[in-house]
Write a protein that holds these residues in place. Structure first.
Motif, short mmCIF file in Angstrom:
data_model
loop_
_atom_site.label_atom_id
_atom_site.label_comp_id
_atom_site.label_asym_id
_atom_site.label_seq_id
_atom_site.Cartn_x
_atom_site.Cartn_y
_atom_site.Cartn_z
N LYS B 89 0.80 -1.88 -0.04
CA LYS B 89 -0.38 0.22 0.28
C LYS B 89 0.34 1.13 -0.35
O LYS B 89 0.51 2.68 -0.67
N LYS B 90 1.50 1.68 1.24
CA LYS B 90 2.74 2.99 1.45
C LYS B 90 3.77 2.67 -0.48
O LYS B 90 4.18 3.94 -1.01
N TYR B 91 4.18 1.97 -1.32
CA TYR B 91 5.04 2.20 -2.30
C TYR B 91 4.64 0.87 -3.63
O TYR B 91 5.88 1.21 -4.34
N GLY B 92 3.65 0.12 -3.10
CA GLY B 92 3.70 -0.59 -4.73
C GLY B 92 2.64 0.10 -5.81
O GLY B 92 2.23 0.34 -6.99
N PHE B 93 2.67 1.54 -5.25
CA PHE B 93 0.82 1.88 -6.34
C PHE B 93 1.47 3.48 -7.20
O PHE B 93 2.63 3.80 -6.80
N ASP B 94 1.71 3.48 -8.33
CA ASP B 94 2.32 5.03 -8.89
C ASP B 94 0.97 5.67 -8.95
O ASP B 94 -0.30 5.16 -8.74
N ASP B 95 0.86 7.20 -9.59
CA ASP B 95 -0.19 8.42 -9.44
C ASP B 95 -1.41 7.35 -10.06
O ASP B 95 -2.89 8.32 -9.64
N ASP B 96 -0.62 7.13 -11.48
CA ASP B 96 -2.38 6.25 -12.17
C ASP B 96 -2.94 5.36 -11.46
O ASP B 96 -3.79 5.17 -12.52
N GLY B 97 -2.84 4.79 -10.13
CA GLY B 97 -3.40 3.51 -10.02
C GLY B 97 -2.72 2.58 -10.13
O GLY B 97 -3.43 1.49 -9.73
N ARG B 98 -2.01 2.53 -11.28
CA ARG B 98 -1.37 0.56 -11.53
C ARG B 98 -0.54 0.84 -10.27
O ARG B 98 0.45 1.56 -9.57
N MET B 99 0.51 -0.13 -10.48
CA MET B 99 1.55 -0.33 -9.57
C MET B 99 2.96 -1.05 -10.24
O MET B 99 2.89 -1.24 -11.97
N PHE B 100 4.01 -0.66 -9.39
CA PHE B 100 4.93 -0.74 -10.40
C PHE B 100 6.37 -2.69 -10.32
O PHE B 100 5.37 -3.08 -9.70
N PHE B 101 6.45 -2.96 -10.76
CA PHE B 101 6.83 -3.55 -11.21
C PHE B 101 8.14 -4.66 -10.16
O PHE B 101 8.41 -5.29 -9.76
N ALA B 102 8.29 -3.33 -10.02
CA ALA B 102 9.62 -3.62 -9.10
C ALA B 102 10.39 -2.09 -8.23
O ALA B 102 9.89 -1.06 -9.26
N VAL B 103 10.63 -1.96 -7.00
CA VAL B 103 11.05 -0.81 -6.28
C VAL B 103 12.43 -1.31 -5.11
O VAL B 103 13.07 -2.07 -5.57
N THR B 104 13.45 -0.36 -5.33
CA THR B 104 13.77 -0.90 -4.56
C THR B 104 13.86 -1.12 -3.28
O THR B 104 12.07 -0.95 -2.74
N ARG B 105 14.94 -1.26 -2.22
CA ARG B 105 14.57 -2.14 -1.09
C ARG B 105 14.12 -0.78 -0.26
O ARG B 105 13.23 -1.41 0.71
N ASP B 106 14.45 0.59 -0.17
CA ASP B 106 13.41 0.78 0.61
C ASP B 106 12.70 1.94 -0.28
O ASP B 106 11.57 2.64 -0.27
N GLY B 107 11.87 1.18 -1.05
CA GLY B 107 10.44 0.98 -2.16
C GLY B 107 10.28 2.62 -3.00
O GLY B 107 9.28 2.99 -3.39
N ARG B 108 11.46 2.74 -3.39
CA ARG B 108 11.53 3.74 -4.41
C ARG B 108 11.02 2.95 -6.06
O ARG B 108 12.00 2.17 -5.81
N PRO B 109 10.59 3.29 -6.91
CA PRO B 109 10.23 3.08 -7.83
C PRO B 109 11.30 2.78 -9.10
O PRO B 109 12.02 3.88 -9.11
N LEU B 110 11.40 1.64 -9.23
CA LEU B 110 12.42 0.91 -10.23
C LEU B 110 12.19 0.68 -11.70
O LEU B 110 12.18 1.18 -13.05
N ARG B 111 11.02 0.29 -11.79
CA ARG B 111 10.36 -0.36 -12.64
C ARG B 111 8.83 -0.47 -13.22
O ARG B 111 8.35 -1.28 -12.25
N LYS B 112 8.77 0.01 -13.71
CA LYS B 112 6.80 -0.20 -14.49
C LYS B 112 6.88 -0.86 -15.54
O LYS B 112 7.76 -0.38 -16.70
N ARG B 113 5.58 -2.10 -15.61
CA ARG B 113 5.85 -2.86 -17.23
C ARG B 113 4.27 -2.94 -17.81
O ARG B 113 3.64 -2.05 -17.06
N ARG B 114 4.39 -2.77 -19.28
CA ARG B 114 3.23 -2.63 -20.03
C ARG B 114 1.95 -3.41 -19.96
O ARG B 114 0.87 -2.82 -19.12
N TYR B 115 2.55 -4.89 -18.61
CA TYR B 115 1.78 -5.90 -19.05
C TYR B 115 0.64 -5.60 -17.49
O TYR B 115 1.68 -5.01 -16.32
N LEU B 116 -0.26 -6.02 -17.33
CA LEU B 116 -0.67 -5.72 -15.73
C LEU B 116 -1.24 -7.30 -14.80
O LEU B 116 -1.48 -7.46 -13.73
N PHE B 117 0.26 -7.65 -14.80
CA PHE B 117 0.43 -8.57 -13.86
C PHE B 117 0.90 -8.68 -12.52
O PHE B 117 0.17 -9.04 -11.58
N THR B 118 1.75 -7.60 -12.48
CA THR B 118 1.37 -6.88 -10.96
C THR B 118 0.55 -6.88 -10.02
O THR B 118 0.22 -7.07 -9.37
#
Lengths: 393, 393
Positions: B89-118
């Motif tokens: 809830k704290k680190y998984g979501f981008d502003d558009d409501g979609r989720m990130f594919f990977a974040v750093t250990r402390d929760g900063r966004p690393l990658r977002k992917r096209r597909y909605l599997f996450t």
């Protein structure tokens, strides 16, 4: 290496190139209906996919032109090179000047990728073809493409849509290394241009950012200022085949300029890659290695692929020719021997591309989006030409 | 299967789950400093990458909640599930409501992917956690995410940035199959919602577009109207593990509804996958197969991966329990036996994920962006629960 061995190798490389590798591709891949080449082929040379990978389209066009320019002026090579160049010019480009990664058999766009590798193969295709044919339109197009690549390279980050830039900006070795060779090929086709400074810059980038002498490694990914990103598998990744390719691109530059200092700067890259990349258990070169000896993340890390072996065959022969160091002769013979025992397809010609770690066949396809007539025939051609010049020294 | 065997299996699955698989992850992956879990681990459980794969974050959160809900109400499971849900809830979501594919250990966004599997793993995490904790905020978030997934699914093409849409619009099996299971889990957490119709629709999509009975295959990629794209490797691709997963998702739906017709519709998918996926030479299931028997394009096509085997162990046991067909019992015993001979890491616990075709170890890592505590513990939990119910029938 004695004269007999040099002569024997010179002739074998020629025969394998001209009577085995090239006929496989010319006979099976030339698309006389839609133009260009269908290179996504199975073991027998039948079409596995009619889609046209544009990396490979650029590479085969470069190869045919190069054979015409530097091996022998067979009309067939020039005609087929033109056949490839026409397809690239007609179907390879998007409206923004960038190239497609893949198109359908009849040339409709299928995929475009963020990275500009397709464009680098577009440059070498059009530049080498211009040198073969005198076609100035191809040369102009190659120069324009090279400018686009250089422009993107100077503004890193703009293509990295998948990475959130504020969090992690990185530099990749691939674009630094491929620019060296692309610029070298363009320079040969454009004697009026000024490329040496750009080549110096690309070589400098390799040593400034990616070479870590204390780790005896050239890393694939570093921070924007060359920081070691050793916490992650990406930051610890060594791609031995890539490093060997970079090493011989730089050696070629030293050879051309008669600059043994530059050659000597490249030799450690080759030594490190062979030491860390060679599989002591089964022989052959790993595809990926972790600089700290941990488990690489790539599923194919321990596959023995045709291309690093080709790069290593030529890289070690060139290192031996320039440095006269016995260890490079030994490596050359060892890698050539292992490769000839495992890769050639004695039944249908050309080489198998992908082996398991133990040397058994993993995939029997001859072409895909990345494999095509490039690393193998380039190795055979370059070894042949180098051996010829070693014999006349 | 006699009573002794049922009891023995029931107890073994329980012990392996509770005393081997779960402690490996709870001990090594719980990040008490930054929250959530570091699941990208090497064989011993040491961190290979501190980056946090959000597929796995969703899956471990689901798993811990599910153990609490359906195995036993250990306080530890609930607390750790909350630990995962908080991080998402704290680190998984981008502003558009979609989720990130990977974040750093402390929760900063690393990658977002096209597909909605996450996002699908976000739904199952938050829904199952809501069921365990009664946290209505988690349930609302899960429902909102599911709406976003369904909305994107109904407008295919909008995420396919890499493919030029005018040339080739395709449908992928993955999003059809994963929606069945995601909706099933959300339904269990949200008794007031109406999900049966959406599940029917997702199952219908599988049979309408991807199942080709004449080819005895469920294909991974078809045209927008289910056209067979047999010219390309992508169009000929079968992913046996995926199909087996789809088959048991549908069987579970039949079981819940007491609808043997639905179960019987799913059984052929299982039969086909086992027949075409089983390696007669070395045993184990291939990762990818070409429906026409040609060379698959994936470099890892013949690797034996942990996850299809887990799906097949549970899928065949469920098929046997529901249909009483002897062949599914035989398959179950064969696949379980091969798996237990090759995958378990007797030295450090849990399972090795990636084997060569011949069953030898290819990578010894325990986690990466895709592997984590999911297929193995889910298989162990579901087998245990099913065996328990078979014994009380």
């Amino acid at each position: 290496m004695n004269k007999n061995r040099l002569e024997e190798l010179r002739d074998t490389f020629y025969t394998e190139l001209v009577d085995n590798t090239m006929p496989f591709w010319i006979d099976h891949a030339t698309d006389r209906e839609y133009g260009g080449f269908t290179t996504f082929l199975d073991r027998q040379g039948e079409i596995l996919s009619p889609d046209k990978p544009m990396w490979v389209m650029g590479r085969i066009t470069w190869l045919l032109s190069k054979l015409y320019n530097d091996l022998e002026q067979r009309e067939e090579y020039l005609t087929l090179a033109g056949h490839g160049a026409d397809f690239i010019k007609k179907y390879g480009f998007d409206d923004d000047g960038r190239m497609f990664f893949a198109v359908t058999r009849d040339g409709r766009p299928l995929r475009k990728r963020r990275y500009l590798f397709t464009e680098t193969f577009g440059v070498i295709a059009l530049a080498e073809y211009a040198r073969a044919s005198g076609d100035s339109e191809s040369l102009e197009l190659a120069k324009k493409l090279m400018n686009l690549i250089q422009d993107h390279y100077r503004r890193p980050g703009q293509l990295e849509a998948k990475i959130i830039p504020e969090t992690l900006q990185t530099r990749g070795h691939s674009m630094a290394m491929i620019r060296i060779n692309t610029l070298q090929i363009l320079r040969a086709a454009d004697p009026d241009g000024s490329y040496d400074g750009q080549i110096d810059q690309a070589i400098d980038d390799v040593f400034t950012y990616f070479v870590k002498a204390d780790k005896k490694a050239l890393l694939e990914m570093v921070g924007m200022n060359g920081e070691y990103l050793g916490e992650t598998p990406e930051g610890r990744c060594i791609n031995p085949g890539h490093v060997i390719e970079t090493a011989w691109f730089i050696m070629e530059e030293g050879r051309l300029r008669n600059d043994m200092e530059l050659v000597n700067k490249a030799l450690p890259l080759l030594d490190w890659s062979l030491n860390v990349g060679w599989d002591e258990k089964y022989g052959g070169l790993f595809s990926f290695v972790d600089v700290e000896g941990r488990q690489p993340a790539q599923l194919e890390w321990d596959m023995k692929m045709w291309w690093p072996h080709n790069e290593a065959i030529y890289g070690t022969l060139l290192a031996y020719a320039l440095s006269k160091q016995k260890r490079f002769e030994d490596w050359f013979e060892r890698i050539l021997d292992w490769s000839l025992q495992h890769f050639p397809d004695k039944q249908y010609g050309e080489w198998i591309g992908y082996l398991h770690r133990d040397g058994s066949m993993a995939l029997d396809l001859k072409g895909n989006h990345f494999k095509g007539p490039f690393h193998l025939p380039r190795q055979q051609l370059y070894c042949h030409l180098l051996l010829k010049s070693m014999l006349t020294e």
